[in-house]
Scaffold this active site. Structure first.
Site: not given
Ligand code: BUP
Length: 457
Positions: A18, A115
Site C-alpha cells: 500500500h 487508500d
Molecule cells: Br520484499 C521487497 N525490496 O526486499 P508488492 C520489496 N520491495 O524493494 P507486497 C523491495 O516493495 P502486498 C524488497 O519492489 C515493491 O515495490 C518491491 O510491493 C518493493 O508486494 C514493494 O509487490 C512490494 O505489491 O505487498 O509487499 O507483498 O502483498 O500488500 O501487495
C-alpha cells in the site's frame, strides 16, 4: 492569472504493497508542481515504513509530512490477527480526528487521495470539510472489479465460481483473497464497506494502464461492472522515482554479484514483504534451485514483520545442510530488504519468480522481465491471472497458496525453472514496449487536471 498549483493530501494505510504506490504517486505529483501533504498514521506497523516516508520527504521538494496520531485500539477482540488488517482498523476508528487536520492544512487543500482500505471511514469525514476525495486502489483493475462488485456478490452465499458483471472470465472462489470466504472476518467487513462507498468518491486512481488490462478498464469505465462508478483513472505505470533506502543492508553486494553474471542469466526470486514460505516449502525451493542449474538471486523472508527479523533462523537450518556451499558462485541468498527496482533493472536478471504483489508486477512489466507467478495470498492469484493474460509471464495454477498446505516438490520446481528460463522472452519484451509507451501517455497529467477543475471555491 495562472491557476495556483493543486495542493493534494495523500493518506496511506499500512504494508509496503500500500505504501509503495503512495510514495511513488507523491514523488510524481511533486515533480509536476503539485503541493503534496503526506499523511502518515502513527504509530506505524513496521520500522521500514517510517524510513521510507522520511526518505521520500528528504528527497522530494514539495512533499510535506503530516503525522496522524491514532487513538489507542484494543485489538484483542478483533476478528483477525493480521497486523496489517488491524492497523487498517485502528486508522478507520480514528478517522474522525482527520477532519481538523484536513480543514486546517495550509496551504488549503484541493483534494484528498485516500487508500482504498480506509475509504468508507474517511469519505464522510472528508465530505464534511468539504474536500474532493479520490481513492487510490493499490492493486490491479481486475482486483478493483472484484472490490466494487463484491458487496452484491456477498449478499448471498459465495458460489464456487464468481461471475463479475462485465468481465468475460469467471473467477474461481479459490482465487479470491482467502479471508473473503469468511463473512465475519475483519478484512471481509472492511472490504465490503469500502466496496460499497466507491461510487461516492470523486474518482478512483489506479496504477495500471490500458495495454495491460484493456477489457477490465473498459468494463469499469462504462458502468458494466457496477453502475454509477466515478472515473477510473489509470495513471500507471507509477515509476520508482525516489531511490529506496537500503534499510535491510547488504544489497550493494547483490548488485556487485549480478555484475559478474551473464546477461539475462539470473532468476530473481522474491515473495514480497508480507509472506514467509513455510520451512518445508523453503527447503523444497532450495532443492529446486539447486537441481535447476540456474543462476539465482533469492530474497528470503522468514517473518511477516521487520520488527521480528532478529528472531530469525540461521540460514543453514533453513535450507538444509550444505546448500549454500553447493550453490556458491551461481546462487546468492539474501535476507531482509533489497532494492528490487535496481535488481530488476540489472541486465543480468532474466526472470522473476514473484508472488505477484501488484507493485512487483508493474515493476517487472516496466523492465520486460518475464514472470513465473507463484501467488501466496490476498489479491495475488487475481494479479497472476493478469500476468498470464498480458503475456508478461506464466502461472502454474496448481501450485498451492494460503491455507492449502500444498507442498510443491523441489524436483518439479527445478524442472519448471529450467523451462521458464529457457522460454522465449519476446512476449515480455512486448509488454515492456507497451508499458514504456503508457508511462509517456500522461495518465497522471489527466488526474492533476481533475484536481484543478474540482477545486472548491
Ligand atoms: Br520484499 C521487497 N525490496 O526486499 P508488492 C520489496 N520491495 O524493494 P507486497 C523491495 O516493495 P502486498 C524488497 O519492489 C515493491 O515495490 C518491491 O510491493 C518493493 O508486494 C514493494 O509487490 C512490494 O505489491 O505487498 O509487499 O507483498 O502483498 O500488500 O501487495
Amino acid at each position: 492569472a495562472a491557476a495556483a498549483a493543486p495542493q493534494v493530501a495523500l493518506l496511506t494505510s499500512a504494508g509496503m504493497g500500500h505504501l509503495t504506490p503512495f510514495l511513488r504517486l507523491a514523488a510524481a505529483l511533486a515533480s509536476r508542481g503539485c503541493g503534496v501533504t503526506f499523511i502518515t498514521p502513527t504509530p506505524v506497523v513496521s520500522a521500514a515504513e517510517a524510513r521510507h516516508v522520511s526518505d521520500l520527504v528528504a528527497s522530494s521538494d514539495g512533499v510535506r509530512p503530516l503525522e496522524f496520531p491514532l487513538l489507542p485500539f484494543d485489538s484483542s477482540s478483533a476478528a483477525s490477527t493480521d497486523p496489517f488488517f488491524l492497523q487498517f482498523e485502528a486508522i478507520r476508528r480514528s478517522a474522525a480526528l482527520l477532519g481538523p487536520l484536513l480543514s486546517s492544512a495550509a496551504p488549503r487543500l484541493s483534494a484528498l487521495i485516500c487508500d482504498v482500505s480506509l475509504i468508507s471511514a474517511v469519505l464522510p469525514v472528508a465530505a464534511a470539510v468539504p474536500l474532493p476525495t479520490y481513492v487510490l486502489f493499490t492493486s490491479s483493475a481486475k482486483m478493483l472489479s472484484l472490490c466494487v462488485s463484491f458487496p452484491q456478490i456477498a449478499a448471498a452465499s459465495l458460489p464456487a465460481i464468481l461471475k463479475i458483471p462485465g468481465l468475460a472470465e469467471d473467477l474461481p472462489l479459490r482465487s479470491i483473497p482467502r479471508p473473503l470466504r469468511d463473512p465475519g472476518n475483519l478484512f471481509t467487513t472492511q472490504f465490503v464497506e469500502n466496496g460499497k462507498v466507491m461510487p461516492h468518491a470523486d474518482g478512483i486512481v489506479i496504477n495500471t494502464w490500458e495495454a495491460l488490462e484493456p477489457a477490465t478498464l473498459a468494463a469499469l469505465n462504462t458502468g458494466k461492472v457496477v453502475p454509477g462508478l466515478p472515473p477510473v483513472v489509470a495513471i500507471g505505470p507509477l515509476l520508482p522515482e525516489h531511490s529506496q533506502p537500503n534499510s535491510g543492508g547488504g544489497d550493494e553486494d547483490s548488485l556487485a554479484w549480478l555484475d559478474g553474471q551473464p546477461t539475462g542469466s539470473v532468476v530473481y526470486l522474491s515473495f514480497g514483504s508480507r509472506t514467509a514460505l513455510s520451512p518445508e516449502q523453503t527447503r523444497e525451493l532450495a532443492a529446486g534451485l539447486e537441481s535447476s542449474g540456474c543462476q539465482f538471486l533469492w530474497v528470503v523472508k522468514t517473518k511477516k514483520l521487520d520488527k521480528e527479523e532478529q528472531e530469525e533462523q540461521a540460514m543453514e537450518e533453513l535450507f538444509g545442510d550444505g546448500f549454500l556451499r553447493r550453490v556458491e558462485g551461481r546462487g546468492r541468498v539474501v535476507k531482509g530488504w533489497v532494492d528490487q527496482g535496481a535488481i530488476l533493472t540489472h541486465p543480468a536478471v532474466g526472470g522473476f519468480v514473484s508472488h505477484c504483489g501488484w507493485n512487483s508486477v508493474t515493476e517487472a512489466a516496466l523492465r520486460g522481465i518475464r514472470v513465473l507467478a507463484w501467488p501466496q495470498l490476498g489479491d495475488q492469484r487475481i494479479n497472476a491471472g493478469v500476468v498470464e493474460k498480458s503475456g508478461l509471464g506464466e502461472w502454474p495454477m496448481e501450485w498451492g497458496w494460503e491455507g492449502e498446505r500444498v507442498l510443491v516438490q523441489g524436483e518439479e520446481i527445478g524442472r519448471r525453472l529450467r523451462r521458464f528460463m529457457a522460454s522465449p522472452a519476446a512476449a515480455a519484451a512486448k509488454v515492456k514496449d507497451e508499458t514504456v509507451r503508457a508511462a509517456a501517455a500522461g495518465g497522471l497529467e489527466s488526474l492533476i487536471a481533475r484536481f484543478t477543475k474540482s477545486r472548491p471555491t
